[in-house]
Design a protein around this motif. Structure first.
Motif, PDB file in Angstrom:
ATOM      1  N   UNK A  94      42.222  45.665  32.360  1.00 44.41           N
ATOM      2  CA  UNK A  94      43.593  45.657  31.833  1.00 44.41           C
ATOM      3  C   UNK A  94      44.176  44.246  31.881  1.00 44.41           C
ATOM      4  N   UNK A  95      45.197  44.048  31.103  1.00 47.67           N
ATOM      5  CA  UNK A  95      45.842  42.733  31.055  1.00 47.67           C
ATOM      6  C   UNK A  95      46.755  42.555  32.265  1.00 47.67           C
ATOM      7  N   UNK A  96      46.426  41.568  33.091  1.00 44.23           N
ATOM      8  CA  UNK A  96      47.304  41.265  34.223  1.00 44.23           C
ATOM      9  C   UNK A  96      47.779  39.828  34.094  1.00 44.23           C
ATOM     10  N   UNK A  97      49.030  39.663  33.707  1.00 47.68           N
ATOM     11  CA  UNK A  97      49.607  38.324  33.501  1.00 47.68           C
ATOM     12  C   UNK A  97      48.709  37.488  32.594  1.00 47.68           C
ATOM     13  N   UNK A  98      48.156  38.105  31.592  1.00 51.97           N
ATOM     14  CA  UNK A  98      47.338  37.385  30.624  1.00 51.97           C
ATOM     15  C   UNK A  98      45.875  37.271  30.988  1.00 51.97           C
TER      16      UNK A  98
END
Lengths: 489, 618
Positions: free
Chosen positions: A103-107
């Motif tokens: 998943x996307x976490x801060x990019x």
């Protein structure tokens, strides 16, 4: 033979275990958990063992790490060498898969989520890459300088994870692998490569930073780079290729041209610096080229290459800086070079972190007494900025003691590396040392405002299971290999 | 395995790299943590929010305990720009009754104000109305970075004595620089006792130390308030002014330009101090202060200029009692020395005119009739005819001047109000410069002997001379504040000062002044049952008609009040000076005006001399 071997195999790995390193490891993780507790402490929560708190979770991670470390010690050391490549390949596949499923976490796409637990495969790629590199070098009669393809293989092992991690948008973690160049250096790579890299960094900093004033109508930064280049050319002619006549002639040429320029300046005729330096350096290069053809001293070719690359690099720096780098990256670099002062945005973290550390004084404000820490002025304080908690609460004594622990640990690992009977063991140990050196330099450097903010953790201290486990793997595999060093005589 | 010892040496390069970096970092840490001490303050500024608790400013009472100035709470909207997060601007504007344009303008003004900082509280709006305050208080949680600062506003029970009371204003950047006690948005006294007693009135700000996190959220009180500093209320002042007398004097001075000073001789306490035209002190309080202040500054009659304290006038004939004292003290005349007056002083082609009265004339009748010739002759005798005593005209003149200075002329008296004027007394050097050394004599400068020429004095100085005569030879420096709560007034306001003239001469001068009331120039001041002594003054001046002046005191035997009246361009002293002065005396001593003098009061209340001032209003 068979029987004796079996006997030895049954010998406990704890007999020759380097307990000194184990103690350093324990000191660092305990220091870490105390700092995490302080960093995440607030007014209502009190228990260090509270599992809903970072410190409680970190204790849990430490416990698992110790179990893991113990298990690593029980595994036969040969297996690491045997399965180095499969492990490496498996991790590469995991890194690749992570890009798509994380998943996307801060990019960033670097975290694998399993229910409440997240793991960062990039941390485990460290020991896998180290094993693969060690295996390569440990191969029969492997000599880095024997064939160009050997370099290619080594660089492949280093750069594959870098590419995959960059694709996860984890620039910081990817940069760490560049530290493995220390290993190549130890194993025979020319020191000029490290020197060239240092030069490149210096040129980068100088050209970016000193653009405000001009000398001979070119920015001071460029002017200084030209001067450095001319000094480097002459020094290399003297000390590297030992062509003293050439050096003398070029030196005389440089000096007389400079005097000429100065005299023209006094008469009111101003020469553009770019033309002046390019003419001088170009003439010197042509002269060296002619000498090269006459004398066939191949080292002169290296000097020419260095000159051309330096000029090319300098001109590409401006282009790369303004066209390739993202604005926020430019900003970070400018802030850490002290060009821009932006305490509210890009410089906020570093500014607050400096305030936290600076306000600690000699002895610190005392455990849990840090106001910067308690009131959450420094973002990411329990992870990447954990060092400023130490600075605020334990003061100069705490920060220097922590640095000292790291330096001792790294020197100890270098010492362990050099006592390994096998190339495999030595290269692996140097890999561990290199990772630690890079983490140490970049993390503390950014917290005290000397490096750009590159988000990598402080080993053992920063909160996070992946990072702790990654380093636990590295250290305990090293300890396991080292524990059986006597078996190879 | 082959061991390459040359390559093994490279471990030193790697170790050296690490150690060099670690040393650089240690050096950096040394600089950050030990050498540079600023970071501690930065951290404290981050974490501790010092909430200022404003003390209530001291109240001001009149001499009889009547409350004149008190406080009303006012609310300022403050913001710490750094802590402001995006908020609903429209909602905010509606809450504080502003349009979006006004809000943006205000924000812009604030940003360009000197001393603007994003880290410290800045004043966004001042003096919020009570309704707006209530609405904002409820919604404040929606506007992080904003808070309401309670302050005080000065309110006035009696709209009088603006010149004595002064007012309060927001501190300027210069004030903040001068006095670190202040921060932007604070108030300090401006003019009057608000200024001169500012330190007593303002009290001491207190602080509540709150702990604040990175988002500006208050996390609680630091150490449960153990380090808080409570505010200390300002001290109350009791003025020496009698507000009724002050109001009365102001009403008499309506439509006149000038000043009235009334002093209680025994104590030096100023009973009334009028500068006319005056203004409503409440105009300089509250949101409209700026506009009103500008209006007052631009007013052609200069109401902010305190004529009683700063205005300098030729003393005219009010100077003559002092002259008489000096002549007696120096032995130039005795009580029976008489000088001729043929409708004036005639000497060497010079003539100073006088009115019709008997001749020759001794001192007391000369005071009674305000004879110019007498004082000209006396002065001429002092300066020109006593060379054996003084050596030169210059030295004689200096002796004369020293006596005047001891009476309070020429220098500020040192009253407790700010910006006191000093008037002007020439010295011998002054005349040497104009006429040349030894090139001048009494005749050259004869007009100073009757309080004209270069001589200038403030109404306060002249009133002080009247008080000195009332006391028969001493005065206490006039002052407007009688008591400071829990403190004492300065020593000089309780100790007697003796001028250089012997006290034995004062009763003689007082008698001359009494005669002026009984049968001389001040007959209008002859009250039915109070013995008044007085002296008129008709001061020629370069601005038009003569100034009408009067000094007097009463009761004659045990004076309770000494008064000085100056009405600019109002003609003879007897025309306005005497009636106004005598009405003030009567009002103060009797509480009311006797029926047979009612017409004088009506006349004064309704007369207008401002039309002679030469000032065109618009």
């Amino acid at each position: 033979m068979e029987l004796r071997s079996t006997n030895i195999r049954h010998q406990s790995p704890f007999k020759d275990l380097d307990w000194f390193t184990v103690v350093l490891y324990l000191l660092l993780v305990i220091g870490g958990v105390i700092s995490i507790y302080a960093a995440s402490y607030n007014f209502d929560k009190a228990s260090i063992f509270d599992f809903s708190e970072f410190s409680g979770k970190q204790i849990y991670w430490i416990g698992l790490s110790l179990v893991l470390g113990f298990m690593i010690l029980l595994i036969e050391e040969r297996l690491y060498e045997t399965y180095a490549y499969p492990i490496y390949i498996a991790i590469l596949i995991l890194l690749l898969v992570t890009i798509f499923i994380a998943p996307n976490r801060k990019g960033s796409h670097s975290w694998l989520v399993f229910g409440p637990v997240s793991l960062q495969p990039a941390e485990f790629a460290k020991f896998a890459t180290a094993l693969a590199l060690a295996k390569l070098f440990g191969g029969y009669n492997f000599n880095l300088n024997a064939k160009a393809s050997n370099y290619l293989k080594a660089l492949c092992i280093i750069f594959l994870p870098i590419v995959l991690i960059l694709a996860q948008h984890e620039t910081g973690s990817a940069l760490v692998y560049l530290g493995l160049l220390f290993v190549l250096y130890r194993e025979g790579m020319s020191g000029l490569v490290l020197l060239a890299m240092t030069m490149a960094v210096a040129i980068f900093v100088v050209t970016i930073k000193y653009t405000e004033h001009t000398t001979l109508s070119i920015p001071d930064g460029e002017f200084v780079v030209y001067i450095i280049l001319m000094v480097a050319m002459i020094s290399m002619l003297i000390f590297y290729s030992k062509t003293l006549t050439v050096a003398r002639n070029i030196l005389v040429g440089f000096i007389s041209a400079s005097i000429l320029i100065w005299m023209l300046g006094c008469l009111g005729i101003h020469v553009n610096g770019t033309y002046f330096f390019m003419t001088l350096i170009g003439a010197a290069t042509v002269y060296i080229l002619i000498e090269l053809m006459h004398t066939r001293i191949m080292r002169l070719a290296a000097i020419i290459a260095m000159t051309v690359m330096t000029i090319g690099f300098m001109y590409s720096v401006n282009y790369v800086f303004s066209s390739v780098l993202q604005p926020h990256q430019q900003q970070r670099i400018k802030v850490s070079l002290g060009i821009e002062n932006d305490p509210l945005r890009a410089g906020y973290n570093v500014n607050q972190s400096k305030i936290a550390i600076g306000s600690g004084g000699l002895t610190g404000k005392g455990f849990l007494m840090g106001t910067q820490t308690k009131l959450k002025y420094v973002p990411e304080q329990h992870t990447d900025f954990i060092f400023c908690t130490i600075g605020e609460e334990e003061g100069f004594i705490g920060t220097t003691a922590t640095m000292l622990l790291f330096v001792i640990l790294i020197l100890r690992i270098i010492h362990i590396a050099e006592r390994q009977p096998t190339t495999f063991g030595r290269v692996y140990a140097y890999c561990v040392a290199s990772y630690l050196i890079v983490h140490f330099c970049i993390n503390i450097g950014m917290v005290i405002g000397l490096c750009p903010v590159i988000g990598i953790p402080l080993p053992f201290f920063s909160y996070g299971g992946s990072s702790l486990w990654g380093f636990t793997f590295l250290i305990f595999i090293l300890l396991r290999i080292d524990a059986s060093r006597r078996l190879h005589h | 395995m082959r061991k390459d010892y040359k390559l093994e040496k490279r471990k030193y390069v790697i170790a050296a790299f690490l150690i060099i970096i670690a040393t650089i970092y240690a050096f950096r840490l040394y600089n950050l943590q030990i050498r540079d001490t600023r970071y501690k303050d930065f951290a404290d500024n981050n974490a501790f929010f010092k909430k200022t608790i404003y003390p209530s400013r001291g109240l001001i009472f009149d001499r009889n305990g009547e409350l004149i100035v008190f406080n009303e709470p006012a609310y300022d909207v403050m913001m710490i720009p750094r802590d402001v997060e995006p908020f609903d601007t429209l909602d905010f504007c509606n809450t504080v009754s502003l349009t979006r344009e006004q809000f943006d303008k205000r924000l812009d003004d604030m940003r360009h104000a000197p001393g603007y900082s994003t880290y410290t509280p800045q004043v966004l709006l001042t003096h919020l109305s009570v309704e707006d305050y209530g609405r904002l208080q409820e919604k404040l949680y929606r506007f992080p970075g904003f808070f309401i600062q309670k302050r005080i506003l000065r309110q006035y029970n009696h709209l009088t004595a603006a010149n004595v009371l002064g007012n309060i204003r927001e501190v300027s950047p210069a004030d903040i620089e001068r006095d670190p006690y202040y921060s932007p948005g604070d108030y300090c006294g401006d003019l009057g006792v608000e200024k001169s007693y500012n330190d007593a009135l303002r009290g001491q700000k207190g602080f509540e130390i709150l702990v604040r996190d990175a988002h500006g959220r208050i996390q609680g009180r630091y150490e449960d308030g153990a380090r808080d500093i409570p505010a200390i209320s300002g001290r109350n002042l009791t003025l020496s002014l009698d507000y009724r007398l002050q109001e009365y004097a102001e009403s008499l001075m309506v439509n006149k330009i000038g000043a009235v000073v009334a002093i209680q001789p025994k104590t030096g306490e100023i009973l009334a101090m009028v500068s006319s035209p005056t203004y409503d002190p409440s105009k300089l309080s509250g949101r409209q202060r700026g506009a009103n202040y500008r209006e007052l500054v631009n007013d052609k009659f200069k109401p902010l200029f305190d004529r009683s304290l700063m205005g300098v006038y030729p003393p005219g004939s009010t100077f003559k009692p002092g002259q008489g004292l000096i002549l007696l003290q120096e032995g130039i005349v005795n009580l029976s020395t008489a000088y001729p007056c043929y409708h004036g002083f005639v000497s060497g082609g010079l003539k100073v005119g006088c009115h019709g009265h008997g001749s020759p004339i001794p001192l007391k009748p000369a005071l009674q009739t305000s004879c110019n010739a007498y004082f000209c002759w006396g002065f001429k005798s002092l300066v020109d005819n006593h060379r054996s005593k003084y050596g030169s005209a210059a030295e004689a003149f200096e002796t004369w001047k020293r006596h005047l200075v001891s009476m309070g002329y020429g220098y500020p008296l040192g009253t407790d109000l700010p910006s006191e004027g000093r008037g002007f007394l020439p010295n011998a050097e002054f005349y040497n410069k104009i006429y040349g050394k030894n090139r001048w004599s009494a005749n050259t400068i004869i007009s100073v002997s009757i309080g004209q020429g270069e001589i200038l004095a403030t109404p306060l100085q002249i009133a002080n001379v009247a008080a000195t005569i009332a006391n028969r030879g001493w005065f206490i420096t006039p002052h407007a504040v009688k008591e400071i709560q829990d403190s004492t007034i300065a020593e000089k306001y309780t100790t007697r000062t003796y001028p250089t003239v012997d006290s034995k001469w004062y009763p003689e001068i007082a008698e001359g002044m009494r005669m002026a009331v009984l049968g001389g120039t001040c007959r209008l001041a002859n009250l039915p049952d109070i013995a008044v002594a007085g002296k008129t003054g008709t001061a020629q001046n370069p601005h038009g008609r003569d100034h009408s002046a009067f000094i007097g005191f009463a009761p004659y035997d045990d004076p309770e009040i000494a008064v000085c009246v100056y009405v600019e361009n109002a003609g003879f002293g007897a025309a306005f000076g005497v009636p106004i002065g005598s009405l003030i005396i009567e009002k103060y001593l009797k509480g009311k005006i006797s029926p047979e003098r009612q017409y004088i009061e009506d006349n004064m209340l309704n007369s207008n001399t401002i039309i002679y001032s030469g000032v065109k209003k618009h």
